[in-house]
Enzyme design. Structure first.
Site, PDB file in Angstrom:
ATOM      1  N   ASP A   3      45.217 -19.860 -44.182  1.00 22.39           N
ATOM      2  CA  ASP A   3      46.567 -19.967 -44.744  1.00 22.39           C
ATOM      3  C   ASP A   3      47.488 -18.864 -44.241  1.00 22.39           C
ATOM      4  O   ASP A   3      48.699 -19.034 -44.164  1.00 22.39           O
ATOM      5  CB  ASP A   3      46.520 -19.957 -46.270  1.00 22.39           C
ATOM      6  N   ARG A  53      55.227 -22.569 -52.742  1.00 27.29           N
ATOM      7  CA  ARG A  53      53.860 -22.010 -52.757  1.00 27.29           C
ATOM      8  C   ARG A  53      53.901 -20.696 -51.959  1.00 27.29           C
ATOM      9  O   ARG A  53      54.585 -20.617 -50.941  1.00 27.29           O
ATOM     10  CB  ARG A  53      52.839 -22.980 -52.133  1.00 27.29           C
TER      11      ARG A  53
HETATM   12  O1  MRU Z   1      45.308 -24.972 -51.803  1.00 24.40           O
HETATM   13  P1  MRU Z   1      45.236 -25.736 -50.528  1.00 24.40           P
HETATM   14  O2  MRU Z   1      44.452 -27.007 -50.632  1.00 24.40           O
HETATM   15  O3  MRU Z   1      46.598 -25.926 -49.901  1.00 24.40           O
HETATM   16  O4  MRU Z   1      44.415 -24.774 -49.563  1.00 24.40           O
HETATM   17  C1  MRU Z   1      44.147 -25.189 -48.260  1.00 24.40           C
HETATM   18  C2  MRU Z   1      43.277 -24.264 -47.509  1.00 24.40           C
HETATM   19  O5  MRU Z   1      42.894 -23.209 -47.970  1.00 24.40           O
HETATM   20  C3  MRU Z   1      42.972 -24.661 -46.093  1.00 24.40           C
HETATM   21  O6  MRU Z   1      41.707 -24.235 -45.712  1.00 24.40           O
HETATM   22  C4  MRU Z   1      44.022 -23.993 -45.180  1.00 24.40           C
HETATM   23  O7  MRU Z   1      45.305 -24.306 -45.613  1.00 24.40           O
HETATM   24  C5  MRU Z   1      43.861 -24.385 -43.771  1.00 24.40           C
HETATM   25  S1  MRU Z   1      44.404 -26.024 -43.493  1.00 24.40           S
HETATM   26  C6  MRU Z   1      44.363 -26.367 -41.853  1.00 24.40           C
END
Ligand code: MRU
Length: 345
Positions: A237, A91
């Site tokens: 992220d 990812r």
């Molecule tokens: O696509 P995802 O579900 O992995 O995205 C997650 C998010 O955007 C969260 O808000 C982020 O990773 C923060 S988690 C502590």
């Protein structure tokens, strides 16, 4: 729920994790003994959330190290690097993944012994897993001070225990405020297209007995305009060196709304989510995912055949919308180029 629900952990020779694609209907623990399955679990989002992806990658690399057949340390390192690359391409947006892979590669490089390197890598991965929970508790403590009695907090996506090894970042702050005896309520954006707010955040908070109402994403403006939201807390992220923050698609809209209605907008994240090498958010890679996520809900098509779809999974909220960044080292305030520059990393 026990003290800390563990989302991803080392389990006697395997990487174990909660399958997040099944929640809230089922709570199933997956147990992987082949690192390729851990790579795949990140791709298909059985594990998701920036810190959780980082921990899964570290544990997955430890698993890869156990299975590599090599005659020499150099041969081991060649094969270990191939496994690292598989994790790197699983990812693109959450920098915690790259942070964890780098940390594991540095350990491998610092133990030039075929007899010791595998054990040392496993110890490091377990440290990363345990540190993550401890860091989230510190984020929680630091952030809880920003929450007042009777506050209603809006959050987007899931930055909870499920998004980390346990406890969570944005939800860690909410947990800590609740544990300290404050009476608080949460509004969770449902977070289309994958519904992490509706499925995961709501599930976690219901388990904890923290009052939570889910709204569909287009209701946040109205709720804010009615004075129903006292502050916003989201996860991240990737945070650039100037504070620009990538988080789940829709976060930018929430940030703009919060500024419009004079509501504090906080980002809660570990220092490992800061990409010190990126000057601003324009360089953050934004993942685009399958159009099926938009055209279908629970496998049922809701869009006409042949329609065009755009499905960016993240957006970048410029630093000017962010009131503070809650980290384990304290709450950072603007100008972020200076407060981030002062962090220990
Ligand atoms: O696509 P995802 O579900 O992995 O995205 C997650 C998010 O955007 C969260 O808000 C982020 O990773 C923060 S988690 C502590």
């Amino acid at each position: 729920m026990t003290d800390v629900m563990r989302t991803v952990y080392w389990d006697n020779g395997a990487v174990a994790m909660i399958d997040q694609t099944l929640i809230p209907d089922d709570v199933k623990i997956l147990r992987f003994t082949n690192y390729v399955d851990v790579v795949n679990s990140i791709k298909v989002m059985q594990i998701r959330g920036a810190p959780a992806i980082g921990v899964a990658a570290a544990l997955g690399m430890a698993l890869a190290a156990q299975s590599i057949q090599a005659d020499t340390y150099e041969d081991f390192m060649r094969k270990f690097e191939l496994a690292a690359e598989e994790f790197r391409i699983s990812r693109p947006t959450a920098v915690n993944l790259f942070w964890a892979v780098n940390r594991m590669m540095q350990i491998a490089a610092s133990v030039p012994s075929l007899t010791d390197v595998r054990q040392r890598l496993l110890a490091e991965a377990i440290d990363i897993q345990e540190e993550d929970i401890a860091i989230n508790k510190m984020i929680g403590e630091n952030g809880a001070q920003l929450i007042n009695q009777n506050d209603t907090i809006l959050t987007h996506c899931n930055a909870g225990a499920l998004a980390a090894a346990g406890y969570g970042t944005a939800l860690g702050v909410i947990r800590a405020a609740h544990e300290s005896g404050k009476s608080i309520k949460v509004i969770a954006d449902e977070t289309r297209p994958r519904l992490q707010g509706m499925r995961l955040t709501a599930w976690e908070l219901v388990q904890e007995g923290i009052p939570v109402s889910v709204i569909s994403d287009n209701m946040a403006a109205w709720a804010m305009s009615k004075g129903m939201v006292n502050c916003v807390i989201v996860g991240a992220d990737r945070i650039a060196a100037n504070g620009d923050t990538a988080n789940k698609i829709g976060t930018l809209g929430v940030g703009i709304l919060a500024k419009t209605y004079n509501i504090p907008f906080y980002v809660a994240a570990p220092v490992s989510t800061i990409d010190f090498a990126l000057a601003d958010g324009s360089g953050i890679p934004i993942e685009e995912r399958s159009s099926d996520e938009v055209t279908h809900i629970n496998g049922i098509r809701i869009a006409p055949e042949g329609v065009g779809i755009y499905n960016p999974s993240f957006d970048v909220t410029p630093a000017e919308y962010i009131s503070g960044i809650i980290t384990e080292q304290g709450v950072l305030y603007p100008p972020y180029a200076i407060s981030i520059g002062c962090l220990k990393n």
